[in-house]
Scaffold this motif. Structure first.
Motif, PDB file in Angstrom:
ATOM      1  N   ASP A  17       0.837  -1.199   0.000  1.00 35.29           N
ATOM      2  CA  ASP A  17       0.000   0.000   0.000  1.00 35.29           C
ATOM      3  C   ASP A  17       0.875   1.254   0.000  1.00 35.29           C
ATOM      4  OD1 ASP A  17      -2.432  -1.251  -0.126  1.00 35.29           O
ATOM      5  OD2 ASP A  17      -2.777  -1.266   2.045  1.00 35.29           O
ATOM      6  N   SER A  99      -9.837   0.309   4.382  1.00 34.07           N
ATOM      7  CA  SER A  99     -10.045  -0.699   3.345  1.00 34.07           C
ATOM      8  C   SER A  99     -11.474  -0.687   2.824  1.00 34.07           C
ATOM      9  CB  SER A  99      -9.761  -2.094   3.900  1.00 34.07           C
ATOM     10  OG  SER A  99      -8.411  -2.204   4.225  1.00 34.07           O
ATOM     11  N   SER A 100     -12.428  -0.251   3.690  1.00 30.13           N
ATOM     12  CA  SER A 100     -13.835  -0.331   3.281  1.00 30.13           C
ATOM     13  C   SER A 100     -14.601   0.867   3.819  1.00 30.13           C
ATOM     14  CB  SER A 100     -14.449  -1.623   3.824  1.00 30.13           C
ATOM     15  OG  SER A 100     -15.851  -1.542   3.790  1.00 30.13           O
ATOM     16  N   LYS A 120      -9.121   2.798   0.495  1.00 31.45           N
ATOM     17  CA  LYS A 120      -7.991   2.370  -0.338  1.00 31.45           C
ATOM     18  C   LYS A 120      -8.564   1.458  -1.411  1.00 31.45           C
ATOM     19  CE  LYS A 120      -5.642   0.989   3.395  1.00 31.45           C
ATOM     20  NZ  LYS A 120      -4.535   0.467   4.234  1.00 31.45           N
ATOM     21  N   PRO A 121      -8.771   1.917  -2.634  1.00 36.49           N
ATOM     22  CA  PRO A 121      -9.443   1.060  -3.592  1.00 36.49           C
ATOM     23  C   PRO A 121      -8.458   0.093  -4.232  1.00 36.49           C
ATOM     24  CG  PRO A 121      -9.479   3.385  -4.237  1.00 36.49           C
ATOM     25  CD  PRO A 121      -8.412   3.191  -3.218  1.00 36.49           C
ATOM     26  N   VAL A 122      -8.967  -1.107  -4.518  1.00 38.25           N
ATOM     27  CA  VAL A 122      -8.179  -2.081  -5.259  1.00 38.25           C
ATOM     28  C   VAL A 122      -7.979  -1.547  -6.674  1.00 38.25           C
ATOM     29  CG1 VAL A 122      -8.122  -4.443  -6.126  1.00 38.25           C
ATOM     30  CG2 VAL A 122      -9.055  -3.950  -3.852  1.00 38.25           C
ATOM     31  N   ASP A 123      -9.054  -0.889  -7.136  1.00 34.81           N
ATOM     32  CA  ASP A 123      -9.008  -0.273  -8.456  1.00 34.81           C
ATOM     33  C   ASP A 123      -8.007   0.882  -8.417  1.00 34.81           C
ATOM     34  OD1 ASP A 123      -9.517   1.539 -10.557  1.00 34.81           O
ATOM     35  OD2 ASP A 123     -11.446   0.534 -10.891  1.00 34.81           O
ATOM     36  N   SER A 124      -6.892   0.742  -9.079  1.00 31.50           N
ATOM     37  CA  SER A 124      -5.808   1.721  -8.976  1.00 31.50           C
ATOM     38  C   SER A 124      -6.213   3.090  -9.502  1.00 31.50           C
ATOM     39  CB  SER A 124      -4.577   1.237  -9.739  1.00 31.50           C
ATOM     40  OG  SER A 124      -4.198  -0.001  -9.222  1.00 31.50           O
ATOM     41  N   ASP A 125      -7.038   3.119 -10.553  1.00 30.50           N
ATOM     42  CA  ASP A 125      -7.448   4.416 -11.116  1.00 30.50           C
ATOM     43  C   ASP A 125      -8.116   5.249 -10.035  1.00 30.50           C
ATOM     44  OD1 ASP A 125      -6.492   3.521 -13.473  1.00 30.50           O
ATOM     45  OD2 ASP A 125      -8.455   2.892 -14.261  1.00 30.50           O
TER      46      ASP A 125
ATOM     47  N   SER B 357     -12.649  -8.347   5.179  1.00 24.60           N
ATOM     48  CA  SER B 357     -12.691  -7.149   4.373  1.00 24.60           C
ATOM     49  C   SER B 357     -11.318  -6.491   4.271  1.00 24.60           C
ATOM     50  CB  SER B 357     -13.713  -6.194   4.997  1.00 24.60           C
ATOM     51  OG  SER B 357     -13.438  -4.880   4.632  1.00 24.60           O
ATOM     52  N   HIS B 358     -10.648  -6.392   5.434  1.00 25.25           N
ATOM     53  CA  HIS B 358      -9.336  -5.738   5.422  1.00 25.25           C
ATOM     54  C   HIS B 358      -8.258  -6.620   4.826  1.00 25.25           C
ATOM     55  CE1 HIS B 358     -11.176  -3.041   8.430  1.00 25.25           C
ATOM     56  NE2 HIS B 358     -10.359  -2.163   7.855  1.00 25.25           N
ATOM     57  N   ARG B 361      -8.522  -7.618   1.128  1.00 25.18           N
ATOM     58  CA  ARG B 361      -8.390  -6.467   0.243  1.00 25.18           C
ATOM     59  C   ARG B 361      -6.918  -6.036   0.061  1.00 25.18           C
ATOM     60  NH1 ARG B 361     -12.922  -3.441  -0.817  1.00 25.18           N
ATOM     61  NH2 ARG B 361     -14.751  -4.484   0.017  1.00 25.18           N
ATOM     62  N   LEU B 364      -5.248  -7.901  -2.644  1.00 32.41           N
ATOM     63  CA  LEU B 364      -5.920  -7.578  -3.910  1.00 32.41           C
ATOM     64  C   LEU B 364      -5.493  -6.205  -4.416  1.00 32.41           C
ATOM     65  CD1 LEU B 364      -9.651  -8.643  -3.631  1.00 32.41           C
ATOM     66  CD2 LEU B 364      -7.975  -9.374  -5.313  1.00 32.41           C
ATOM     67  N   ARG B 365      -5.373  -5.265  -3.450  1.00 35.29           N
ATOM     68  CA  ARG B 365      -4.927  -3.917  -3.806  1.00 35.29           C
ATOM     69  C   ARG B 365      -3.539  -3.975  -4.426  1.00 35.29           C
ATOM     70  NH1 ARG B 365      -7.199  -2.070   0.951  1.00 35.29           N
ATOM     71  NH2 ARG B 365      -5.233  -2.249   2.065  1.00 35.29           N
ATOM     72  N   GLY B 368      -3.756  -5.614  -7.987  1.00 33.27           N
ATOM     73  CA  GLY B 368      -4.324  -4.651  -8.925  1.00 33.27           C
ATOM     74  C   GLY B 368      -3.376  -3.484  -9.158  1.00 33.27           C
ATOM     75  N   GLY B 369      -2.809  -2.998  -8.065  1.00 36.22           N
ATOM     76  CA  GLY B 369      -1.922  -1.835  -8.136  1.00 36.22           C
ATOM     77  C   GLY B 369      -0.693  -2.127  -8.980  1.00 36.22           C
ATOM     78  N   THR B 372      -1.497  -2.484 -12.575  1.00 27.62           N
ATOM     79  CA  THR B 372      -1.666  -1.157 -13.178  1.00 27.62           C
ATOM     80  C   THR B 372      -0.310  -0.522 -13.499  1.00 27.62           C
ATOM     81  OG1 THR B 372      -3.633  -0.897 -11.811  1.00 27.62           O
ATOM     82  CG2 THR B 372      -2.786   1.075 -12.876  1.00 27.62           C
ATOM     83  N   LYS B 398     -10.539  -6.754  -9.597  1.00 29.53           N
ATOM     84  CA  LYS B 398     -11.709  -5.903  -9.409  1.00 29.53           C
ATOM     85  C   LYS B 398     -12.926  -6.760  -9.053  1.00 29.53           C
ATOM     86  CE  LYS B 398     -10.595  -2.091 -12.520  1.00 29.53           C
ATOM     87  NZ  LYS B 398     -10.870  -1.547 -13.871  1.00 29.53           N
TER      88      LYS B 398
END
Lengths: 148, 572
Positions: A17, A99-100, A120-125, B357-358, B361, B364-365, B368-369, B372, B398
């Motif tokens: 992160d 995280s959520s 903190k989105p998984v989706d980087s955009d 959830s934490h 994720r 996964l972050r 994905g990161g 990207t 995603k």
């Protein structure tokens, strides 16, 4: 190490992160004013100029603290509580990294005086967008009192 | 009525006794009167008979002296001498009989006249024998004698008629007293009949009283049995001094005492029963507001100090004219224990959910990161295939993020508290349609008919419409004339809402999988989604005590129905 230019204190235990966040801030041209600490204990050391940060001046005021919640030793919540109850630091904006958006801790953070939160989105955009929004927020945010 | 009759009985008996005594004396006096009358009749006839005898003697004396004077023969004096003898004894008798009778002095007059007559006659006889009287003298004597005799006859007649008149008067009086007696006897019979009736009524009342007493006994027994053997713990506390005046076996057992005697006469404070004084205050407040407290959960302390959870229903009422607090409690310790366990499990589950959830994720972050970063910064050193794989990797991360979101949202549905309010379905549906359709609004023929209001949790019901409307749009998107109808109807006291599309539909043979979590009837390539939408719809509707169902034909479209209990109209 010179800490006098540090404007953003970034508290994050996850290296991944941290890497992704720092990259996003770099793209926004803000990374050189950022200092990354790996847990709450280190964050408090930084703030109170203790341990490895003994040389830092407590008057070198920060502009924003990016704070992760789930961390070993001292949690983000404890850091937040400390910051917001200390007259020295309570005017520093604190942005929670979570995280959520369903996290029940968010409510507690607002009660403690957090200024904002970012999921903190998984989706980087979206993640980069959030960081950009944050830097925008940081630019328009009130200046700390002693700068006036 | 019965009470009045019962109070009337002693009074009735006093009255009746007085009446009977009066009747007794009346009858006695009547009998006496009758007796007197009988004597009177006898006396009257004796007087009349004696008078007639006397009269015969007087006539005999008269005829004797007339014969003697006419013929000068002593033989005519025989009847005279007999009559003299007779008349003396008869006069004596007559005097006795008439002594205490009202003769108006005639009896004495008769006596005097007869004595005078006898004396005259004697003188005449002696005179004639010595001087040999002349015819003229004889006629004179005879005429004077006749005059006297007539006087005597008149007096006798007067006496007789007076006595007969008195007798007649008496007889007349007797008829009156006889009528009275008959009346009295008649009344007596009526009174006796009345008495019999009253006696019968009293007997009936007594029987009824006995019956009531029996029933009361039975009901008392039933009550005692229900009270003593009731599994609920029952106690009665007198309000005036807060003392416990009655408890049942369950109460004694629950609190660990050996008998009710250890409890009765003491207050709850004496027994150290109350754990939280705030409970007592809360109950007092509730009773003041609603007169009754139902299922108030509180802890009580037993004899040995153990704390036990109870559910108490409390009411104030008068028991045998004593204002009391009646409490009926159930031992819910076991339920509370399992509730606490359940709460602990739920808390664990919640912690687990957020941990999921934490913790899920974070990697996964990273995936994905970094994907990207590779796509953005290293696309020149990775070939086309590699770039494709990176894109798939990004897409998968995603998708997994969405799955985690949905799973958390779904698990939260069952736990969060519901705060219900009235929902304006028309405006809610219009809002959702507006939000969901956005740019597609113009190309979809969407009809919203009248939708009655409902009671529910607005955010949850909104989620239902979001899921159903987005599904309808999604599964009909490939049709040239996309059509959606939203309407409602009434069925069995519930409002049924439905949404009908002309989309691809689904095969009814997989209906049982339709509302399952992460169950999909179409491939992700055909229609995107995680398969949680309808599971959420079903969970929300069942939490509102409604049901959800669907009908469909492949390529013709689907209709999804859900029912909600009808809104209760509050009237002020």
């Amino acid at each position: 190490m010179n800490f006098s230019d540090i404007e953003i204190l970034f508290v994050e235990d996850s290296m991944d992160d941290a890497t992704l966040t720092i990259r996003a801030l770099k793209k926004g041209g803000l990374a050189n004013k950022l200092h990354h600490v790996k847990d709450g204990a280190e964050a408090l050391d930084f703030l109170y100029c203790k341990g490895v940060y003994t040389g830092r001046s407590i008057n070198d005021h920060l502009k924003v603290i990016l704070l992760d919640l789930k961390m070993p030793k001292v949690s983000g919540m404890e850091v937040l509580e400390k910051v917001k109850s200390d007259p020295l630091f309570k005017s520093i904006p604190v942005v929670i990294l979570t995280s959520s958006k369903e996290d029940p801790d968010i409510k507690r953070c607002y009660e403690l005086g957090a200024n904002s939160y970012i999921v903190k989105p998984v989706d980087s955009d979206n993640f980069f967008q959030a960081i950009k929004d944050l830097s925008f927020y940081w630019m328009i945010s009130n200046q700390p009192p002693h700068h006036l | 009525m019965k009470r009045i009759l019962e109070n009337f009985i002693p009074f009735l008996f006093v009255m009746l006794s007085a009446f009977l005594i009066a009747v007794f004396f009346l009858v006695l006096s009547n009998i006496k009167t009758l007796d007197e009358t009988k004597n009177l009749v006898e006396e009257t006839y004796t007087i009349i008979n004696l008078n007639e005898d006397v009269l015969i003697d007087v006539i005999s004396i008269e005829s004797s002296i007339r014969g003697f004077l006419l013929v000068d023969s002593d033989s005519f004096l025989k009847p005279y001498e007999n009559s003299i003898k007779n008349i003396e004894s008869k006069l004596l008798l007559l005097k006795m009989v008439t002594e205490d009778r009202d003769t108006d002095g005639k009896a004495d007059e008769l006596q005097r006249l007869i004595i005078l007559r006898i004396a005259d006659t004697k003188n005449s006889i002696i005179n004639h024998k010595q001087n040999n009287l002349t015819i003229e003298q004889k006629i004179k004597i005879t005429l004077e004698g006749k005059k006297l005799s007539d006087k005597i006859k008149n007096v006798i007649q007067e006496i007789n008629s007076r006595q007969l008149a008195l007798l007649a008067q008496r007889k007349h009086d007797n008829i009156d007293s006889d009528t009275n007696l008959k009346l009295i006897v008649g009344v007596l019979i009526l009174v006796i009949l009345f008495l019999i009736l009253v006696g019968f009524a009293i007997l009936k009342i007594q029987q009824q009283k006995n019956k009531l007493t029996d029933e009361l006994k039975k009901s008392n027994n039933l009550f005692s049995t229900l009270f003593e053997h009731n599994p609920a713990c029952i106690s009665l506390v007198r309000i005036s001094d807060h003392k416990i005046i009655k408890v049942n076996n369950s109460f004694v057992d629950l609190l660990g005492y050996s008998s009710a005697d250890e409890i009765i006469g003491k207050s709850e404070n004496d027994l150290n029963l109350i754990v939280e004084t705030s409970d007592v205050e809360a109950i007092a407040k509730l009773i003041q507001e609603n007169q009754i407290v139902k299922n108030y959960e509180m802890q009580v302390r037993t004899k040995n100090g153990t704390l036990i959870w109870t559910s108490a229903s409390i009411i104030m009422m008068e028991v045998e004219n004593i204002p009391c607090v009646v409490s009926v409690s159930m031992d819910i310790n076991a339920i509370k224990k399992s509730e606490e366990k359940l709460l602990a499990v739920n808390r664990e589950l919640e912690a687990f959910s957020y941990s999921v959830s934490h913790d899920l994720r974070a990697p996964l972050r990273a995936i994905g990161g970094y994907a990207t970063i590779l796509i953005e910064d290293y696309k020149d050193v990775i070939d086309a295939d590699g770039n494709g794989f990176l894109k798939s990797m990004l897409q998968s991360s995603k998708t997994m993020g969405n799955l985690i979101d949905d799973l958390l949202a779904f698990s939260r549905l069952g736990r969060s508290e519901m705060v219900v309010s009235e929902i304006d379905m028309n405006s809610l549906v219009k809002t959702v349609v507006f939000e969901q359709l956005k740019n597609d609004a113009e190309k979809i023929d969407i009809q919203i008919l009248n939708l009655p209001s409902a009671i529910g949790q607005p955010t949850l019901i909104k989620q239902v419409w979001v899921n159903l409307i987005s599904n309808a749009v999604k599964y009909s998107q490939h049709k040239p004339n996309q059509k959606i109808e939203i309407s409602s109807f009434q069925k069995n006291g519930q409002t049924v809402y439905f949404i009908k599309d002309n989309g691809v539909g689904f095969d009814m043979q997989y209906y049982n999988k339709l509302f399952g979590v992460f169950q999909r009837l179409h491939s992700k390539e055909e229609f995107e989604g995680t398969g949680i939408g309808l599971a959420i719809v079903q969970k929300v509707i069942s939490r509102h005590n409604g049901t959800v169902w669907a009908e469909s034909k492949i390529n013709e479209g689907s209709t999804f129905y859900f029912s909600l209990p009808k809104i209760k109209i509050k009237t002020k």
